[in-house]
Design an enzyme around this catalytic site. Structure first.
Site, PDB file in Angstrom:
ATOM      1  N   GLU A   1       1.045  -1.835  -0.039  1.00 46.00           N
ATOM      2  CA  GLU A   1      -0.355  -0.237  -0.348  1.00 46.00           C
ATOM      3  C   GLU A   1       0.826   0.861   0.300  1.00 46.00           C
ATOM      4  O   GLU A   1       1.583   1.251   1.028  1.00 46.00           O
ATOM      5  CB  GLU A   1      -0.878   0.174   1.566  1.00 46.00           C
TER       6      GLU A   1
ATOM      7  N   CYS B   1      -1.593   8.975   2.339  1.00 43.51           N
ATOM      8  CA  CYS B   1      -0.940   8.911   1.172  1.00 43.51           C
ATOM      9  C   CYS B   1      -2.142   8.597   0.113  1.00 43.51           C
ATOM     10  O   CYS B   1      -1.691   8.913  -1.106  1.00 43.51           O
ATOM     11  CB  CYS B   1      -1.854   6.341   1.119  1.00 43.51           C
TER      12      CYS B   1
END
Length: 519
Positions: free
Chosen positions: A290, A324
């Site tokens: 991720e 993110c």
């Protein structure tokens, strides 16, 4: 502000790169800490291996810094290769002896659920530790802990629902499949959501019967170590969860390259993710990555403007922009661009930035001096590239890693501040004329983690959502997570999914069994 043991010295941090390593022959396994909100607790300092806190083999420690004051919180033990080896051996024994993967799946689920309950009973302290260690607003930390609790409870329910299938291959044979755990899983978590990423990693691994060796981020190890004390109380056997605090180039490399680790899960930068992917490939390990993002947040002219502005605020300034999937590229339809800029500028300037323990604070500190410096560097890059600084762009105060919410306008799509992940409260705003144009701009990125769409037209929303290259698309909302909804990216934003039933597949392998029957 903090009470410390005599081994935890008050210092001033100039950068995360200055983390001091020291040798202590008798650093206690816990140190007392008094939090700014008056709560007190005992902070574990050791590595967590085989259900015990232990010193590192070399007795080396490193300091942990409070980002909002630049003062040292305490020292904890620094793991190295030999500590990873001990943790892997403990995890391998736990897997081989069947103490976890060999029990009734319902009992695995009960243990994971009990862990969630223990965290829930102590959530005020845990949220405060997260704010102390990371610098995020206390309201954000509380939200993180609630997400942790809900995700652990939800994952527990999957324990007895992992099944295979029977395959009709005629009367002469009996054929079926079953899904089995992989074994020891290595997990490396980031500093922006320390405890939430801990939960996202351990829950799917544990519920499917695997064992874990997890590395915390060197700048934010405290919350994961603290909740580890509840692992034995929850009924999780020794060796099932092992926590090794340390540095990426040592502990991360040792985890990624260890031959007994069958799968590596990592959350962090795309550059590091690529390195881990290459290293894991040499050992034919499974990976979940991720990674970074540069997510577009699109506002159409028919959107309810005030709500859209609030969603954009949440999309970029939540968690101090250290997300993110932050909506760091905003695209606004041309006819409402000026009005949007006016309202967004005012909203950005009204955000309370400062003491993360203040209940009215929305944006706390950046996690480190290094990250603050990186953000300020990108502000200078944006100015030099010719973008217009609409608001912000300055450090706030002389102590603590604070920066004002920052908005750039008049940007071009080839500017670095548009292309590169900044990982802070910095956003670019660009106008567009049509859906086709904005889709092309949104997709002109190496990343593909998330996107936002703001419109009152459901047809527009769904059509654009279908064409945007992103693993998650939010419509008339942003940073809106739910434990039952998978999360992960396309392209350079990663591989695999976190949360939901989809996350379980990353920790299972299919076995086919075919038996010949007597005539």
């Amino acid at each position: 502000m903090f009470s410390r043991s005599t081994l935890c010295l008050k210092t001033s941090a100039s950068s995360i790169g200055r983390l001091q390593l020291r040798y202590f022959s008798h650093l206690p396994m816990t140190v007392p800490i008094k939090l700014p909100n008056g709560l007190e607790y005992e902070q574990p300092t050791g590595l967590f291996i085989n259900n015990k806190f232990v010193p590192s083999k070399q007795n080396k420690t490193f300091e942990v810094i409070n980002p909002s004051t630049e003062e040292e919180i305490c020292h904890i033990y620094e793991g190295r290769e030999d500590d990873v080896e001990e943790a892997v051996q403990a995890a391998d024994r736990a897997f081989s002896n069947g103490s976890w993967n060999g029990i009734d799946p319902i009992d695995r689920g009960k243990a994971l659920y009990r862990l969630a309950e223990l965290i829930e009973q102590d959530k005020d302290v845990i949220a405060s530790i997260e704010t102390l260690d990371n610098g995020k607003a206390i309201s954000s930390s509380r939200g993180d802990v609630d997400l942790v609790i809900n995700y652990l409870k939800s994952s527990a329910g999957f324990a007895d629902k992992i099944d295979g299938r029977m395959i009709d291959t005629g009367r002469t044979h009996f054929s079926y499949t079953k899904r089995q755990p992989l074994g020891v899983c290595g997990q490396i978590i980031p500093w922006n959501f320390p405890l939430l990423m801990w939960a996202w990693k351990i829950a799917p691994a544990l519920v499917t019967g695997n064992t874990v060796v997890l590395k915390t981020a060197e700048s934010t190890p405290l919350s994961a170590l603290y909740v580890s004390k509840y692992i034995p109380q929850a009924g999780i056997p020794p060796g099932v969860i092992n926590i090794v605090s340390g540095f990426g180039k040592i502990v991360g490399e040792a985890i990624t390259n260890h031959p007994k680790i069958k799968k590596v899960a990592f959350t962090g930068s795309t550059a590091t993710g690529r390195h881990i992917y290459q290293s894991a490939a040499a050992g034919l390990k499974k990976v979940t990555l991720e990674l970074g993002g540069k997510s577009p947040n699109i506002v159409f002219a028919d959107a309810e403007l005030k709500k859209a502005v609030q969603n954009i605020i949440l999309g970029i300034y939540y968690n101090s922009g250290e997300v993110c999937c932050a909506g760091s590229r905003v695209y606004v339809e041309e006819s409402i661009y000026d009005k949007f800029i006016e309202e967004f500028k005012a909203a950005s300037e009204s955000i309370k930035v400062g003491d993360p323990f203040d209940e009215s604070t929305f944006q706390g500190a950046q996690t480190s001096q290094m990250q603050l410096n990186k953000i300020l560097k990108y502000v200078d890059i944006g100015k030099n590239e010719g973008a217009t600084l609409i608001t912000g762009g300055e450090r706030l105060g002389s102590k603590g890693y604070f920066i004002k919410p920052t908005v750039f306008g008049d940007v071009k799509e080839d500017m670095r501040i548009v292309k590169e992940e900044i990982f802070g409260p910095v956003v670019t705003v660009t106008k567009f004329k049509s859906a086709d144009e904005v889709i092309n701009m949104a997709n002109d990125s190496e990343y593909g983690l998330a996107a936002g769409i703001h419109t009152s037209n459901i047809n527009t929303a769904l059509k654009v959502a279908d064409r945007v290259n992103a693993g998650t698309v939010w419509i008339n909302t942003y940073n809106d997570f739910h434990h039952a909804v998978p999360f992960g990216g396309f392209n350079a934003s990663g591989l695999g999914r976190e949360m939901s039933v989809d996350a379980l597949q990353n920790y299972l392998q299919v076995k086919a069994v075919r038996a010949k029957l007597d005539e």
